[in-house]
Design an enzyme around this catalytic site. Structure first.
Site, PDB file in Angstrom:
ATOM      1  N   HIS A  40       0.840  -1.204   0.000  1.00 38.40           N
ATOM      2  CA  HIS A  40       0.000   0.000   0.000  1.00 38.40           C
ATOM      3  C   HIS A  40       0.876   1.255   0.000  1.00 38.40           C
ATOM      4  O   HIS A  40       2.087   1.188   0.113  1.00 38.40           O
ATOM      5  CB  HIS A  40      -0.995   0.006   1.172  1.00 38.40           C
ATOM      6  CG  HIS A  40      -0.429   0.357   2.506  1.00 38.40           C
ATOM      7  ND1 HIS A  40      -1.197   0.882   3.522  1.00 38.40           N
ATOM      8  CD2 HIS A  40       0.824   0.256   3.017  1.00 38.40           C
ATOM      9  CE1 HIS A  40      -0.451   1.074   4.582  1.00 38.40           C
ATOM     10  NE2 HIS A  40       0.775   0.716   4.319  1.00 38.40           N
ATOM     11  N   CYS A  47       5.873   6.232   4.591  1.00 38.86           N
ATOM     12  CA  CYS A  47       4.670   5.519   4.132  1.00 38.86           C
ATOM     13  C   CYS A  47       4.156   6.082   2.810  1.00 38.86           C
ATOM     14  O   CYS A  47       3.269   5.509   2.189  1.00 38.86           O
ATOM     15  CB  CYS A  47       3.563   5.596   5.183  1.00 38.86           C
ATOM     16  SG  CYS A  47       4.003   4.797   6.734  1.00 38.86           S
ATOM     17  N   HIS A  71       5.064   0.160  -0.247  1.00 43.89           N
ATOM     18  CA  HIS A  71       5.740  -0.757   0.664  1.00 43.89           C
ATOM     19  C   HIS A  71       4.665  -1.764   1.087  1.00 43.89           C
ATOM     20  O   HIS A  71       3.583  -1.776   0.500  1.00 43.89           O
ATOM     21  CB  HIS A  71       6.343   0.000   1.857  1.00 43.89           C
ATOM     22  CG  HIS A  71       5.331   0.641   2.732  1.00 43.89           C
ATOM     23  ND1 HIS A  71       4.651   1.788   2.357  1.00 43.89           N
ATOM     24  CD2 HIS A  71       4.832   0.307   3.940  1.00 43.89           C
ATOM     25  CE1 HIS A  71       3.802   2.119   3.311  1.00 43.89           C
ATOM     26  NE2 HIS A  71       3.889   1.234   4.286  1.00 43.89           N
ATOM     27  N   HIS A 112       2.984  -4.938   4.098  1.00 45.82           N
ATOM     28  CA  HIS A 112       2.862  -5.472   5.459  1.00 45.82           C
ATOM     29  C   HIS A 112       2.249  -6.875   5.441  1.00 45.82           C
ATOM     30  O   HIS A 112       1.512  -7.233   4.518  1.00 45.82           O
ATOM     31  CB  HIS A 112       1.937  -4.576   6.308  1.00 45.82           C
ATOM     32  CG  HIS A 112       2.472  -3.207   6.556  1.00 45.82           C
ATOM     33  ND1 HIS A 112       3.551  -2.976   7.368  1.00 45.82           N
ATOM     34  CD2 HIS A 112       2.093  -1.988   6.085  1.00 45.82           C
ATOM     35  CE1 HIS A 112       3.801  -1.671   7.402  1.00 45.82           C
ATOM     36  NE2 HIS A 112       2.937  -1.051   6.632  1.00 45.82           N
ATOM     37  N   ASP A 119      -5.356 -10.235  -0.054  1.00 47.99           N
ATOM     38  CA  ASP A 119      -4.069 -10.918   0.103  1.00 47.99           C
ATOM     39  C   ASP A 119      -3.247 -10.894  -1.186  1.00 47.99           C
ATOM     40  O   ASP A 119      -3.757 -11.191  -2.266  1.00 47.99           O
ATOM     41  CB  ASP A 119      -4.317 -12.375   0.515  1.00 47.99           C
ATOM     42  CG  ASP A 119      -3.017 -13.092   0.836  1.00 47.99           C
ATOM     43  OD1 ASP A 119      -2.126 -12.470   1.439  1.00 47.99           O
ATOM     44  OD2 ASP A 119      -2.883 -14.277   0.474  1.00 47.99           O
ATOM     45  N   HIS A 120      -1.967 -10.572  -1.048  1.00 46.40           N
ATOM     46  CA  HIS A 120      -1.041 -10.498  -2.181  1.00 46.40           C
ATOM     47  C   HIS A 120      -1.566  -9.521  -3.236  1.00 46.40           C
ATOM     48  O   HIS A 120      -1.409  -9.740  -4.431  1.00 46.40           O
ATOM     49  CB  HIS A 120      -0.749 -11.877  -2.768  1.00 46.40           C
ATOM     50  CG  HIS A 120       0.246 -12.646  -1.950  1.00 46.40           C
ATOM     51  ND1 HIS A 120      -0.044 -13.118  -0.691  1.00 46.40           N
ATOM     52  CD2 HIS A 120       1.548 -12.993  -2.188  1.00 46.40           C
ATOM     53  CE1 HIS A 120       1.027 -13.750  -0.203  1.00 46.40           C
ATOM     54  NE2 HIS A 120       1.999 -13.681  -1.075  1.00 46.40           N
ATOM     55  N   GLU A 131      -1.091  -3.973  11.877  1.00 44.96           N
ATOM     56  CA  GLU A 131      -0.339  -3.662  10.657  1.00 44.96           C
ATOM     57  C   GLU A 131       1.112  -4.103  10.829  1.00 44.96           C
ATOM     58  O   GLU A 131       1.762  -4.547   9.899  1.00 44.96           O
ATOM     59  CB  GLU A 131      -0.409  -2.157  10.378  1.00 44.96           C
ATOM     60  CG  GLU A 131       0.078  -1.782   8.995  1.00 44.96           C
ATOM     61  CD  GLU A 131      -0.259  -0.341   8.665  1.00 44.96           C
ATOM     62  OE1 GLU A 131      -1.240  -0.109   7.953  1.00 44.96           O
ATOM     63  OE2 GLU A 131       0.468   0.569   9.123  1.00 44.96           O
TER      64      GLU A 131
END
Lengths: 142, 142, 142, 142, 142, 142
Positions: free
Chosen positions: E22, E41, E47, E49, E87-88, E132
């Protein structure tokens, strides 16, 4: 930046879980001796654990994929051959492995090693770590 | 299913905890040098940690009990000879081990190894891992 | 997709750590009574802990930034006013807070709440959770 | 520095563990219906878990001791009345609580609450959190 | 032993994980202002998480099944409607939710709440906790 | 009590974290082949992880300081040369290391080893462990 091939091997590890009942006792022994050696683990009605299994493969990194082993494939192998056989089972009664073998963490780890050893290419070293509780862990081979 | 004896050794590990105060400094050094080397760990009024101790024994699995070592017995040994001596103590002032030895995690791990080495059968390999914080850990022997 | 403003409040939490020595005792009490009540926590040479601190703020999400509170700013506040004062310190001797107040986890949590309450905007609700060990935790206000 | 008595309540929590076998099924139901509802948790030979239990008491901090409740006393109470009864046991067969009550995590948490509620002073609020696995948790009362 | 129906509600929680990329920035703002508010960020190349999601439902325990909600069903619901979507993925580019909404943990938690709220019976209270990182967590509703 | 110098080496480990985006694919391969090999890790818009990095140094304990290596110095080295380069970055686009090398956990661990190997005295053995998720870990050298 990384022109030469690495000369060291790399290990990769995958963690899975299973939840089982078991009982520790030696059928040839008296109740007294079983109690003395195994204590409350000798409860004839069984007790159980959330086992945490860590499977480690050691080998060379494929220069194209950057993988020692595909973690998705390893996870699927573990799920099919270990989790599917042990999870939500009574290790003594529901699996073929502990009819004549006492299901201590040491022996469970060794059985898992023998199951997976046949499924993993022989050039990869295989190691099993098994947490029976957060405080008790075994590793095979050491 | 497992007719032959395993040819590999197995390791078993037990985790215990103790909470202690300590101070890192070399009495022969000036305050400035102690501060430069040990920083805030040189607080003369001490600070403290929750130490997590993992004791690992490596040997052969007993063919009857399925144990390398009884985890209950290992836990009792650690509690008697290590936890009972270090827990809720000031490592510098309340234990005999750190009169002339600086209580770094490295040295605490080595002392624990020497204490337990005498209590554990010599055919079993002994290893100590000690977490001083979640992020700082030592292992002896490496 | 989210046209309307949320009607519920949101909480955000930041975890930090400090490592301190302390001793639990009531100066007005006899040694016997202090031992009876505080046991090994009454060691006159102190013992110590890795404290894990979780600070929770509850409020509304800013419609532009999407933040209740900038976690970087909260982390800096905690580090300046709490970690900087308590970390690698003797809570009884090195801080101004426990001259006349016994440094139990309950009281440490309350002191941290009072320290941070002055630094955080009053429209944000503030809650402190403090783990003294992995197994002992306090929360203030409950 | 803290002249006034705090007006907020404080909660304290203690974590303990037990390892048990259990089976989920409704005796009045057919095998098919039990399988449909409980899946592999309906294994007639039982399975098991490492349960993590967190007991939380909420009340006022004693102005002298700085305690809501002595964590050593709480730990002893839990060990005597809960761990001693459930650990290394078959919840269905070895305890009096689940003869007519299905040992889901929800019901185990409620039983633990009822056991401890009688042992804890009524002015203290009592809450039970129970992790059946790392991913499944219940809380009673919510 | 438990003749009367419990008068308290019970909550059950299920933990799942997703790994996403994100970027935090407000398109209407200058680069300088975005950097000042969101720091690293705001990396335009994103980047990421490992998000840990805990979904909690609060209600009454069914007297026959002993369940507030079947954890298998809850896990499947979360996997289908949340993990399968996030996800991913790149939260900004690959999901419909963050076109006009900044993907902070606060907003991700609220979106997950809105997604699941429609799938869960209205008599059950729903709460979302989202880690996070190990040190940063949000809860919605607070 | 410890008159003789220890004959065993000791290892010390420091844990740090970084959060990054990445994509796994081989540019020379077709989309189909990349999808077949890397699955959802081949998302062209990237995904991300909270990487946990454990750096282990093995050597002899300095007889005065009691240190193998100052953990503060090791932490600073890791932060300057690894975290500062990888944290809140896109590993493929924002770092010089993965232009021609696929950023699998295996390769990231090896790159970190090569970065730190130059900064650490050669008499100290260096090992890298990297958790990409809680369940997937690599170690280099194995």
């Amino acid at each position: 930046m990384l022109n030469s091939v690495s000369q060291h091997k790399t290990s990769v590890s995958r963690t899975e879980n299973f939840n089982s009942a078991h009982r520790l006792y030696v059928p040839e022994w008296s109740d007294e001796k079983n109690d003395a050696v195994f204590g409350k683990c000798n409860n004839p009605n069984f007790h159980g654990h959330n086992y945490q299994l860590i499977v480690t493969l050691t080998g060379t990194v494929d220069s194209q994929t950057g993988y020692v082993y595909d973690m998705k494939v390893l996870s699927d192998l573990i799920k099919e051959h270990v989790i599917g056989v042990f999870d939500h089972k009574n290790l003594n009664l529901d699996t073929p492995y502990f009819k004549d073998l006492i299901p201590t963490a040491e022996n469970i780890a060794r059985i898992i090693w023998e199951i997976l050893r046949e499924k993993i290419e022989p050039e990869l070293e295989l190691k099993i770590r098994l947490y029976e509780t957060e405080r008790n862990c075994v590793e095979y081979p050491a």
